[in-house]
Design a protein around this motif. Structure first.
Motif, PDB file in Angstrom:
ATOM      1  N   ILE A  18       0.845  -1.194   0.000  1.00  0.00           N
ATOM      2  CA  ILE A  18       0.000   0.000   0.000  1.00  0.00           C
ATOM      3  C   ILE A  18       0.885   1.251   0.000  1.00  0.00           C
ATOM      4  CG2 ILE A  18      -1.839   1.252   1.181  1.00  0.00           C
ATOM      5  CD1 ILE A  18      -2.655  -1.531   0.175  1.00  0.00           C
ATOM      6  N   VAL A  19       1.865   1.266   0.873  1.00  0.00           N
ATOM      7  CA  VAL A  19       2.743   2.435   0.979  1.00  0.00           C
ATOM      8  C   VAL A  19       3.589   2.603  -0.286  1.00  0.00           C
ATOM      9  CG1 VAL A  19       4.571   3.538   2.312  1.00  0.00           C
ATOM     10  CG2 VAL A  19       2.793   2.224   3.490  1.00  0.00           C
ATOM     11  N   LYS A  20       4.089   1.502  -0.813  1.00  0.00           N
ATOM     12  CA  LYS A  20       4.873   1.580  -2.052  1.00  0.00           C
ATOM     13  C   LYS A  20       4.015   2.107  -3.201  1.00  0.00           C
ATOM     14  CE  LYS A  20       8.338  -2.006  -1.143  1.00  0.00           C
ATOM     15  NZ  LYS A  20       8.854  -3.348  -1.557  1.00  0.00           N
ATOM     16  N   GLY A  21       2.749   1.702  -3.229  1.00  0.00           N
ATOM     17  CA  GLY A  21       1.834   2.200  -4.250  1.00  0.00           C
ATOM     18  C   GLY A  21       1.593   3.690  -4.113  1.00  0.00           C
ATOM     19  N   VAL A  22       1.493   4.160  -2.872  1.00  0.00           N
ATOM     20  CA  VAL A  22       1.327   5.595  -2.618  1.00  0.00           C
ATOM     21  C   VAL A  22       2.551   6.362  -3.103  1.00  0.00           C
ATOM     22  CG1 VAL A  22       1.210   7.351  -0.805  1.00  0.00           C
ATOM     23  CG2 VAL A  22      -0.263   5.327  -0.681  1.00  0.00           C
ATOM     24  N   VAL A  23       3.721   5.845  -2.784  1.00  0.00           N
ATOM     25  CA  VAL A  23       4.968   6.515  -3.205  1.00  0.00           C
ATOM     26  C   VAL A  23       5.048   6.570  -4.732  1.00  0.00           C
ATOM     27  CG1 VAL A  23       7.488   6.355  -3.197  1.00  0.00           C
ATOM     28  CG2 VAL A  23       6.200   5.893  -1.098  1.00  0.00           C
ATOM     29  N   ALA A  24       4.677   5.481  -5.383  1.00  0.00           N
ATOM     30  CA  ALA A  24       4.702   5.450  -6.852  1.00  0.00           C
ATOM     31  C   ALA A  24       3.690   6.427  -7.435  1.00  0.00           C
ATOM     32  CB  ALA A  24       4.418   4.033  -7.344  1.00  0.00           C
ATOM     33  N   ALA A  25       2.505   6.498  -6.829  1.00  0.00           N
ATOM     34  CA  ALA A  25       1.469   7.417  -7.303  1.00  0.00           C
ATOM     35  C   ALA A  25       1.907   8.864  -7.121  1.00  0.00           C
ATOM     36  CB  ALA A  25       0.163   7.153  -6.564  1.00  0.00           C
ATOM     37  N   ARG A  26       2.586   9.139  -6.029  1.00  0.00           N
ATOM     38  CA  ARG A  26       3.046  10.503  -5.757  1.00  0.00           C
ATOM     39  C   ARG A  26       3.968  11.022  -6.851  1.00  0.00           C
ATOM     40  NH1 ARG A  26       7.136  11.243  -0.928  1.00  0.00           N
ATOM     41  NH2 ARG A  26       8.302   9.979  -2.417  1.00  0.00           N
ATOM     42  N   VAL A 295     -12.830   4.101  -3.110  1.00  0.00           N
ATOM     43  CA  VAL A 295     -12.366   3.027  -3.981  1.00  0.00           C
ATOM     44  C   VAL A 295     -11.811   1.886  -3.148  1.00  0.00           C
ATOM     45  CG1 VAL A 295     -10.545   2.367  -5.613  1.00  0.00           C
ATOM     46  CG2 VAL A 295     -11.937   4.385  -6.056  1.00  0.00           C
ATOM     47  N   LYS A 296     -12.256   0.670  -3.491  1.00  0.00           N
ATOM     48  CA  LYS A 296     -11.800  -0.557  -2.821  1.00  0.00           C
ATOM     49  C   LYS A 296     -10.922  -1.346  -3.792  1.00  0.00           C
ATOM     50  CE  LYS A 296     -11.846  -4.416  -0.273  1.00  0.00           C
ATOM     51  NZ  LYS A 296     -10.913  -5.215  -1.128  1.00  0.00           N
ATOM     52  N   ALA A 297      -9.674  -1.559  -3.422  1.00  0.00           N
ATOM     53  CA  ALA A 297      -8.778  -2.379  -4.233  1.00  0.00           C
ATOM     54  C   ALA A 297      -8.838  -3.827  -3.754  1.00  0.00           C
ATOM     55  CB  ALA A 297      -7.353  -1.853  -4.135  1.00  0.00           C
ATOM     56  N   HIS A 298      -8.423  -4.730  -4.603  1.00  0.00           N
ATOM     57  CA  HIS A 298      -8.370  -6.155  -4.263  1.00  0.00           C
ATOM     58  C   HIS A 298      -7.490  -6.354  -3.033  1.00  0.00           C
ATOM     59  CE1 HIS A 298      -7.957 -10.486  -4.692  1.00  0.00           C
ATOM     60  NE2 HIS A 298      -8.801 -10.452  -5.714  1.00  0.00           N
ATOM     61  N   GLY A 299      -7.878  -7.273  -2.165  1.00  0.00           N
ATOM     62  CA  GLY A 299      -7.128  -7.506  -0.932  1.00  0.00           C
ATOM     63  C   GLY A 299      -5.673  -7.870  -1.162  1.00  0.00           C
ATOM     64  N   SER A 300      -5.384  -8.504  -2.314  1.00  0.00           N
ATOM     65  CA  SER A 300      -4.013  -8.929  -2.606  1.00  0.00           C
ATOM     66  C   SER A 300      -3.284  -7.940  -3.509  1.00  0.00           C
ATOM     67  CB  SER A 300      -4.025 -10.304  -3.288  1.00  0.00           C
ATOM     68  OG  SER A 300      -4.764 -10.261  -4.500  1.00  0.00           O
ATOM     69  N   SER A 301      -3.776  -6.713  -3.583  1.00  0.00           N
ATOM     70  CA  SER A 301      -3.200  -5.712  -4.480  1.00  0.00           C
ATOM     71  C   SER A 301      -1.712  -5.490  -4.231  1.00  0.00           C
ATOM     72  CB  SER A 301      -3.928  -4.380  -4.321  1.00  0.00           C
ATOM     73  OG  SER A 301      -5.238  -4.454  -4.830  1.00  0.00           O
ATOM     74  N   ASN A 302      -0.993  -5.293  -5.336  1.00  0.00           N
ATOM     75  CA  ASN A 302       0.429  -4.962  -5.235  1.00  0.00           C
ATOM     76  C   ASN A 302       0.635  -3.472  -5.486  1.00  0.00           C
ATOM     77  OD1 ASN A 302       0.273  -4.547  -8.040  1.00  0.00           O
ATOM     78  ND2 ASN A 302       0.976  -6.625  -8.492  1.00  0.00           N
ATOM     79  N   GLU A 303       1.873  -3.058  -5.503  1.00  0.00           N
ATOM     80  CA  GLU A 303       2.215  -1.640  -5.664  1.00  0.00           C
ATOM     81  C   GLU A 303       1.565  -1.026  -6.904  1.00  0.00           C
ATOM     82  OE1 GLU A 303       6.230   0.789  -7.015  1.00  0.00           O
ATOM     83  OE2 GLU A 303       6.458  -0.961  -5.716  1.00  0.00           O
ATOM     84  N   GLU A 304       1.646  -1.712  -8.045  1.00  0.00           N
ATOM     85  CA  GLU A 304       1.118  -1.179  -9.297  1.00  0.00           C
ATOM     86  C   GLU A 304      -0.400  -1.022  -9.240  1.00  0.00           C
ATOM     87  OE1 GLU A 304       1.280   0.263 -13.237  1.00  0.00           O
ATOM     88  OE2 GLU A 304       2.880  -0.097 -11.769  1.00  0.00           O
ATOM     89  N   GLN A 305      -1.076  -1.999  -8.670  1.00  0.00           N
ATOM     90  CA  GLN A 305      -2.534  -1.944  -8.580  1.00  0.00           C
ATOM     91  C   GLN A 305      -2.999  -0.843  -7.632  1.00  0.00           C
ATOM     92  OE1 GLN A 305      -2.821  -6.045  -7.479  1.00  0.00           O
ATOM     93  NE2 GLN A 305      -3.291  -6.745  -9.548  1.00  0.00           N
ATOM     94  N   VAL A 306      -2.265  -0.641  -6.562  1.00  0.00           N
ATOM     95  CA  VAL A 306      -2.589   0.454  -5.635  1.00  0.00           C
ATOM     96  C   VAL A 306      -2.405   1.792  -6.339  1.00  0.00           C
ATOM     97  CG1 VAL A 306      -1.880   1.638  -3.513  1.00  0.00           C
ATOM     98  CG2 VAL A 306      -2.040  -0.864  -3.552  1.00  0.00           C
ATOM     99  N   LYS A 307      -1.324   1.929  -7.087  1.00  0.00           N
ATOM    100  CA  LYS A 307      -1.072   3.163  -7.827  1.00  0.00           C
ATOM    101  C   LYS A 307      -2.202   3.455  -8.813  1.00  0.00           C
ATOM    102  CE  LYS A 307       1.610   3.392 -11.404  1.00  0.00           C
ATOM    103  NZ  LYS A 307       2.781   3.386 -12.316  1.00  0.00           N
ATOM    104  N   ASN A 308      -2.654   2.426  -9.526  1.00  0.00           N
ATOM    105  CA  ASN A 308      -3.744   2.597 -10.489  1.00  0.00           C
ATOM    106  C   ASN A 308      -5.021   3.073  -9.813  1.00  0.00           C
ATOM    107  OD1 ASN A 308      -2.081   1.731 -12.555  1.00  0.00           O
ATOM    108  ND2 ASN A 308      -2.833  -0.375 -12.523  1.00  0.00           N
ATOM    109  N   ALA A 309      -5.299   2.500  -8.643  1.00  0.00           N
ATOM    110  CA  ALA A 309      -6.513   2.877  -7.912  1.00  0.00           C
ATOM    111  C   ALA A 309      -6.432   4.317  -7.414  1.00  0.00           C
ATOM    112  CB  ALA A 309      -6.733   1.920  -6.740  1.00  0.00           C
ATOM    113  N   LEU A 310      -5.254   4.747  -6.977  1.00  0.00           N
ATOM    114  CA  LEU A 310      -5.084   6.122  -6.497  1.00  0.00           C
ATOM    115  C   LEU A 310      -5.181   7.118  -7.649  1.00  0.00           C
ATOM    116  CD1 LEU A 310      -2.212   5.492  -3.935  1.00  0.00           C
ATOM    117  CD2 LEU A 310      -4.593   6.037  -3.412  1.00  0.00           C
ATOM    118  N   ARG A 311      -4.683   6.731  -8.804  1.00  0.00           N
ATOM    119  CA  ARG A 311      -4.833   7.573  -9.996  1.00  0.00           C
ATOM    120  C   ARG A 311      -6.316   7.705 -10.354  1.00  0.00           C
ATOM    121  NH1 ARG A 311      -2.739   4.483 -13.905  1.00  0.00           N
ATOM    122  NH2 ARG A 311      -0.582   5.039 -13.518  1.00  0.00           N
TER     123      ARG A 311
END
Length: 340
Positions: A18-26, A295-311
């Protein structure tokens, strides 16, 4: 600046992915501030630069095993509830979580609140279309309501029509009702009644019933169903795609040298198929019908999927989707009442 409240402790891979996805989205979304709710010492392990990132420490976590409504009411200091509370208080514009779906729904309903006139918000997702002009379609409900009345299915159609027009940019989207046959009189009492309500609503382009085997064939732009069926179909579609790719892989590996060489030549083609079937690239599931983007992401979401959801969430906030949906739904209700 847009502010997104993030439940950093929700999901199978939290808080790391989750945090890695946030950093990537930032890195892509320089005008967005991310407020991460969760255990500070754990979140800090995955952040070296705190530009546009704020951490709000929480002591509690709602787990996947928690009973949703009870957890939201009892664990008021949990990462999910405090993130939802920030949205309600106006300290954040939207909410993201990969945690307990039922608890997120409860937080959306009881903390953030429903749009006026919406009886039951629906969980909305985007799935691939393998044929037709559009490369994807919208389906709801996919998990917010295990049981639905005919009027709820009608509401989902109205919500889905708005989402397809304003987010997916589809002109006059074709709306279909998921059923066990295409004939107008198929299904149980609820589906027969829902069919009549949808057919009578001239503000939407209702094209009739659709069978599950036709979902990916570009027959409809919005597919309406109850949350139990929608969630089962979503997981079945995902599981079938993954199983077929595994089956093909094993068939190639077991077919000797010539088969392996052929598989190597087709590697890029298989990757294209995998990408086409990956619905998570469109973001997470949207809880439509509440007063702020959720927005609800899949429970097994990885960094890329979290980034997509934040976008995806950022786009929703930018387009003022909640305010526009509220106005649209109110106008639709008024027209329906005038007809009656």
């Amino acid at each position: 600046m847009i502010k997104i409240a993030v439940d950093a402790m929700g999901g199978d891979n939290a808080p790391e992915e989750i945090v890695k996805g946030v950093v990537a989205a930032r890195e892509e979304l320089s005008d967005v501030e991310f407020v991460l709710f969760g255990k500070k010492e754990e979140i800090q392990k995955y952040v070296s630069d705190f530009k546009n990132i704020t951490i709000v420490h929480t002591d509690e976590v709602i787990t996947m095993e928690d009973e949703p409504v009870r957890a939201v009411r009892k664990k008021k200091n949990s990462s999910m509830v405090m993130a939802a509370q920030a949205v309600k208080n106006g300290d954040a514009d939207a909410l993201f979580s990969a945690g307990n779906t039922g608890a997120l729904l409860a937080a959306g309903l009881f903390v953030i609140g429903r749009i006026k006139g919406v009886d039951r918000p629906g969980m909305t997702t985007t799935l691939p279309s393998l044929e037709g002009a559009q490369d994807s379609f919208t389906m709801l409900d996919v998990g917010a309501n295990a049981e639905s009345k005919a009027k709820n299915l009608h509401e989902f159609a109205v919500l889905g029509n708005f989402y397809s027009c304003n987010v997916m940019q589809v002109t006059n989207p074709r709306i279909a009702l998921l059923n066990n046959g295409t004939e107008y009189d198929k299904g149980d009492r609820i589906h027969k009644e829902a069919y009549q309500l949808l057919e009578a609503d001239d503000s939407i382009n209702f094209v009739g019933n659709i069978e599950s085997r036709e979902l990916l064939n570009g027959t409809a732009d919005v597919v309406v169903t109850d949350g139990f069926t929608g969630n089962a179909v979503l997981k079945n579609t995902e599981g079938t795609a993954l199983s077929m790719l595994k089956l093909i892989k094993h068939a190639i590996l077991d077919s000797g040298v010539s088969g392996k060489l052929g598989g190597l030549l087709l590697k890029n083609s298989f990757k294209e198929v995998q990408d086409k079937m990956d619905y998570s690239k469109h973001g997470g599931a949207v809880l439509l019908g509440v007063k702020a983007p959720v927005v609800k992401a899949h429970g097994s979401s990885n960094e890329e999927q979290v980034k997509n959801a934040l976008r995806q969430l950022t786009t929703m906030v930018d387009s003022r989707i909640t305010k526009n949906l509220s106005d649209y739904f109110e106008t639709h209700q008024s027209r329906q009442e005038e007809k009656e």
